[in-house]
Design a protein around this motif. Structure first.
Motif, PDB file in Angstrom:
ATOM      1  N   ILE A   1      60.266  38.112  -9.623  1.00 47.15           N
ATOM      2  CA  ILE A   1      61.169  39.310 -10.073  1.00 47.15           C
ATOM      3  C   ILE A   1      62.573  39.516  -9.394  1.00 47.15           C
ATOM      4  CG2 ILE A   1      61.178  41.999 -10.074  1.00 47.15           C
ATOM      5  CD1 ILE A   1      57.888  41.827 -10.184  1.00 47.15           C
ATOM      6  N   LEU A   2      62.657  39.367  -8.077  1.00 50.65           N
ATOM      7  CA  LEU A   2      63.965  39.415  -7.506  1.00 50.65           C
ATOM      8  C   LEU A   2      64.959  38.235  -7.888  1.00 50.65           C
ATOM      9  CD1 LEU A   2      65.339  41.499  -5.570  1.00 50.65           C
ATOM     10  CD2 LEU A   2      64.332  39.910  -3.658  1.00 50.65           C
ATOM     11  N   THR A   3      64.175  37.102  -8.016  1.00 54.45           N
ATOM     12  CA  THR A   3      65.049  36.015  -8.408  1.00 54.45           C
ATOM     13  C   THR A   3      65.734  36.260  -9.834  1.00 54.45           C
ATOM     14  OG1 THR A   3      63.972  34.453  -7.148  1.00 54.45           O
ATOM     15  CG2 THR A   3      65.281  33.593  -8.855  1.00 54.45           C
ATOM     16  N   SER A   4      64.887  36.684 -10.746  1.00 54.90           N
ATOM     17  CA  SER A   4      65.542  37.075 -12.251  1.00 54.90           C
ATOM     18  C   SER A   4      66.532  38.385 -12.047  1.00 54.90           C
ATOM     19  CB  SER A   4      64.197  37.767 -13.095  1.00 54.90           C
ATOM     20  OG  SER A   4      63.405  36.519 -12.964  1.00 54.90           O
ATOM     21  N   ALA A   5      66.119  39.323 -11.157  1.00 51.67           N
ATOM     22  CA  ALA A   5      67.196  40.321 -11.023  1.00 51.67           C
ATOM     23  C   ALA A   5      68.507  39.577 -10.466  1.00 51.67           C
ATOM     24  CB  ALA A   5      66.441  41.387 -10.092  1.00 51.67           C
ATOM     25  N   TRP A   6      68.347  38.864  -9.578  1.00 51.16           N
ATOM     26  CA  TRP A   6      69.880  38.234  -8.688  1.00 51.16           C
ATOM     27  C   TRP A   6      70.540  37.397 -10.065  1.00 51.16           C
ATOM     28  CZ3 TRP A   6      71.184  33.236  -8.354  1.00 51.16           C
ATOM     29  CH2 TRP A   6      72.474  32.959  -7.840  1.00 51.16           C
ATOM     30  N   LEU A   7      69.682  36.698 -10.845  1.00 51.21           N
ATOM     31  CA  LEU A   7      70.232  35.608 -11.853  1.00 51.21           C
ATOM     32  C   LEU A   7      70.991  36.427 -12.871  1.00 51.21           C
ATOM     33  CD1 LEU A   7      67.439  33.170 -12.367  1.00 51.21           C
ATOM     34  CD2 LEU A   7      69.766  32.747 -11.650  1.00 51.21           C
ATOM     35  N   ARG A   8      70.491  37.709 -13.119  1.00 53.51           N
ATOM     36  CA  ARG A   8      71.256  38.618 -14.058  1.00 53.51           C
ATOM     37  C   ARG A   8      72.487  39.008 -13.510  1.00 53.51           C
ATOM     38  NH1 ARG A   8      68.124  43.641 -14.554  1.00 53.51           N
ATOM     39  NH2 ARG A   8      66.636  42.365 -15.204  1.00 53.51           N
ATOM     40  N   THR A   9      72.715  39.251 -12.451  1.00 59.84           N
ATOM     41  CA  THR A   9      73.944  39.476 -11.811  1.00 59.84           C
ATOM     42  C   THR A   9      74.804  38.259 -11.388  1.00 59.84           C
ATOM     43  OG1 THR A   9      73.438  39.401  -9.320  1.00 59.84           O
ATOM     44  CG2 THR A   9      72.962  41.346 -10.567  1.00 59.84           C
ATOM     45  N   ALA A  10      74.401  37.123 -11.254  1.00 67.31           N
ATOM     46  CA  ALA A  10      75.120  36.007 -10.949  1.00 67.31           C
ATOM     47  C   ALA A  10      75.585  34.878 -12.102  1.00 67.31           C
ATOM     48  CB  ALA A  10      74.241  35.369 -10.008  1.00 67.31           C
TER      49      ALA A  10
ATOM     50  N   HIS B   1      76.952  34.978 -14.940  1.00 60.18           N
ATOM     51  CA  HIS B   1      78.299  35.048 -15.524  1.00 60.18           C
ATOM     52  C   HIS B   1      79.289  34.700 -14.603  1.00 60.18           C
ATOM     53  CE1 HIS B   1      78.576  38.723 -12.933  1.00 60.18           C
ATOM     54  NE2 HIS B   1      79.774  38.532 -13.001  1.00 60.18           N
ATOM     55  N   ARG B   2      78.896  34.013 -13.547  1.00 58.89           N
ATOM     56  CA  ARG B   2      79.912  33.472 -12.468  1.00 58.89           C
ATOM     57  C   ARG B   2      79.870  32.037 -12.420  1.00 58.89           C
ATOM     58  NH1 ARG B   2      78.350  36.027  -6.748  1.00 58.89           N
ATOM     59  NH2 ARG B   2      80.327  34.677  -6.303  1.00 58.89           N
ATOM     60  N   PRO B   3      80.776  31.295 -13.388  1.00 59.71           N
ATOM     61  CA  PRO B   3      80.717  29.927 -13.555  1.00 59.71           C
ATOM     62  C   PRO B   3      81.041  28.973 -12.118  1.00 59.71           C
ATOM     63  CG  PRO B   3      82.766  31.025 -14.405  1.00 59.71           C
ATOM     64  CD  PRO B   3      82.070  31.997 -13.941  1.00 59.71           C
TER      65      PRO B   3
END
Length: 68
Positions: A33-42, A44-46
């Motif tokens: 769950i936490l990894t998915s949340a972090w991926l959502r924030t990251a 867009h960062r190429p």
């Protein structure tokens, strides 16, 4: 993290909605769950997905970074 309270604190820090549960949670579930949340924030960062030297690293660590 082994409690929803701790998980929700981490989710809030990432700007995500808390999980609507309480009590214990297994660490595999909280990690996912936490990894998915972090991926959502990251996502867009190429610079996170195309760091300098990735091509060379992928030649020896393809199982980790994908085969180029």
């Amino acid at each position: 993290m082994r409690s929803f309270e701790d998980l929700n604190a981490a989710l809030t820090a990432l700007g995500s909605q808390p999980v609507q549960a309480s009590g214990a949670v297994d660490d595999h579930t909280s990690d996912a769950i936490l990894t998915s949340a972090w991926l959502r924030t990251a996502a867009h960062r190429p610079e996170l997905w195309h760091p300098p030297g990735l091509g060379e690293v992928a030649q020896t660590e393809g199982w980790t970074f994908g085969v180029l």
